[in-house]
Every structure is written in C-alpha cells, then in structure tokens.
Design a protein around this motif. Structure first.
Motif, short mmCIF file in Angstrom:
data_model
loop_
_atom_site.label_atom_id
_atom_site.label_comp_id
_atom_site.label_asym_id
_atom_site.label_seq_id
_atom_site.Cartn_x
_atom_site.Cartn_y
_atom_site.Cartn_z
N ARG A 232 -10.42 6.05 -3.26
CA ARG A 232 -10.48 6.37 -1.89
C ARG A 232 -11.43 7.40 -1.79
NH1 ARG A 232 -3.98 6.60 -0.44
NH2 ARG A 232 -3.69 4.39 -0.90
N LYS B 256 0.96 -1.28 -0.12
CA LYS B 256 -0.15 -0.10 -0.05
C LYS B 256 0.82 1.25 0.02
CE LYS B 256 -3.57 -2.36 -0.06
NZ LYS B 256 -4.21 -2.77 -1.20
N GLN C 82 -14.92 5.94 -1.45
CA GLN C 82 -15.06 5.09 -0.39
C GLN C 82 -15.20 5.85 1.03
OE1 GLN C 82 -11.21 3.01 -0.03
NE2 GLN C 82 -12.25 0.98 -0.42
N THR C 83 -14.64 7.06 0.93
CA THR C 83 -14.80 8.05 2.06
C THR C 83 -16.17 8.54 2.12
OG1 THR C 83 -12.34 8.35 2.28
CG2 THR C 83 -13.82 10.09 3.14
#
Length: 180
Positions: free
Chosen positions: A157, A99, A160-161
């Motif tokens: 991201r 990651k 997702q957030t």
C-alpha cells in the motif's frame, strides 16, 4: 474474545468467528492477508476473532477515533472517506469482501486515518491487538505468518500511495510550467 467496538451501537455482534471460518477461507483468492493460509490456519485465526454485522450506511470506523483492531470484510462493501484540508470527506477507496481495514491503527495504536461506512449490509471479522499478541504467544508460527502478511500488505500500500503521490506531483509540475 476479540475487541468489541464501543461507539457503533448499531453493529450487531454475532460472536466468535469460528463458525464463519468456511466463509473466511473462501475469501483467500481476494484476501491479501490470507493468501498463504491453509484451512486449518484460517480456523485457528478465526478462534481469535469476533464477527459483526452492519446495516447499510453504518459507520464502522471513524477518522480520528482511537482504535486497536483491524477488520476483514466477509460480506458487503465499505466506502473509505478521508477528510481534506477543508474538513470535507473525500472518497478514497471502495472495499469489497476479502479486504482488510484498520491495520495501521491496530499495529501502531494511532488514531484512525479514515472513516469507513458500509454501503450495503456488511459482515466483518475483527482482530484486535490483544488477540494478535495472544496468537503470537500461543501460536507463534501463525503469529509470524500474520505479521509477515501485514508487513507485506502495508508495504504494498505504501508503494502504491507513493506512486500516486509522484503522479500528482508530476501533474502539478507540468501545470506550473504551463503557467510560466
């Protein structure tokens, strides 16, 4: 040579990432940034990166500090903490090998969003904004590929957030209705 973080004197500089390119390539199944990279592209990217080692408990990135680099975790685990409105660190993620961290500050030059702490010995590659610019000029196809992967990662991201935020807002609305 990539950027060497100044503040954490307890990080061990291991040199150019070229000698770690096989380890980095092995991360492809777990690394969103590298998912479409060939071994040759990984070796080329590694030429523009440096590698560091951090002991367990080492603070690698500090919330609020300036930063113009991102890191790719090659080995180890890192906890990501964000301070809440009472200035208390809250665990927001646990990141494992493959990651990346710090992409936002590398791209926009803004202060670090969160603090990253190694939970066990960690090895990570660093790519700074200056070397990303060099890649774009010297290796435009690779530069375009990196930029596209960064955009896709950051977009994912954000989605997702946003989904988590909507979930929290829904829960708050339900609690508010319960108290009426």
């Amino acid at each position: 040579m990539a950027y060497r973080p100044q503040q954490p004197a307890h990080l061990e500089y291991l040199g150019d990432a070229t000698k770690f390119s096989a380890q980095i390539h092995a991360l492809i199944p777990r690394c969103d940034l590298l998912e479409n990279f060939s071994p040759a592209e990984v070796r080329l990217l590694a030429h523009f990166m440096d590698v560091y080692r951090a002991n367990s408990g080492a603070e690698i990135i500090r919330e609020g500090d300036p930063g113009d680099f991102m890191m790719m975790l090659i080995e180890g685990t890192v906890e990501v903490h964000k301070r809440d409105r009472w200035n208390t660190p809250q665990l927001i993620a646990v990141v494992e090998a493959g990651k990346t961290l710090g992409e936002m500050s590398m791209v926009d030059g803004e202060p670090r969003f969160a603090t990253c702490v190694a939970t066990d010995p960690a090895l990570f590659g660093v790519l700074d904004r200056e070397n990303l610019a060099r890649i774009i000029v010297e290796q435009p196809m690779l530069g375009a590929k990196i930029l596209m992967e960064l955009v896709l990662m950051l977009s994912h991201r954000l989605r997702q957030t946003s989904g988590r935020l909507l979930h929290v807002l829904d829960e708050q609305a339900q609690r508010a209705q319960t108290f009426r």
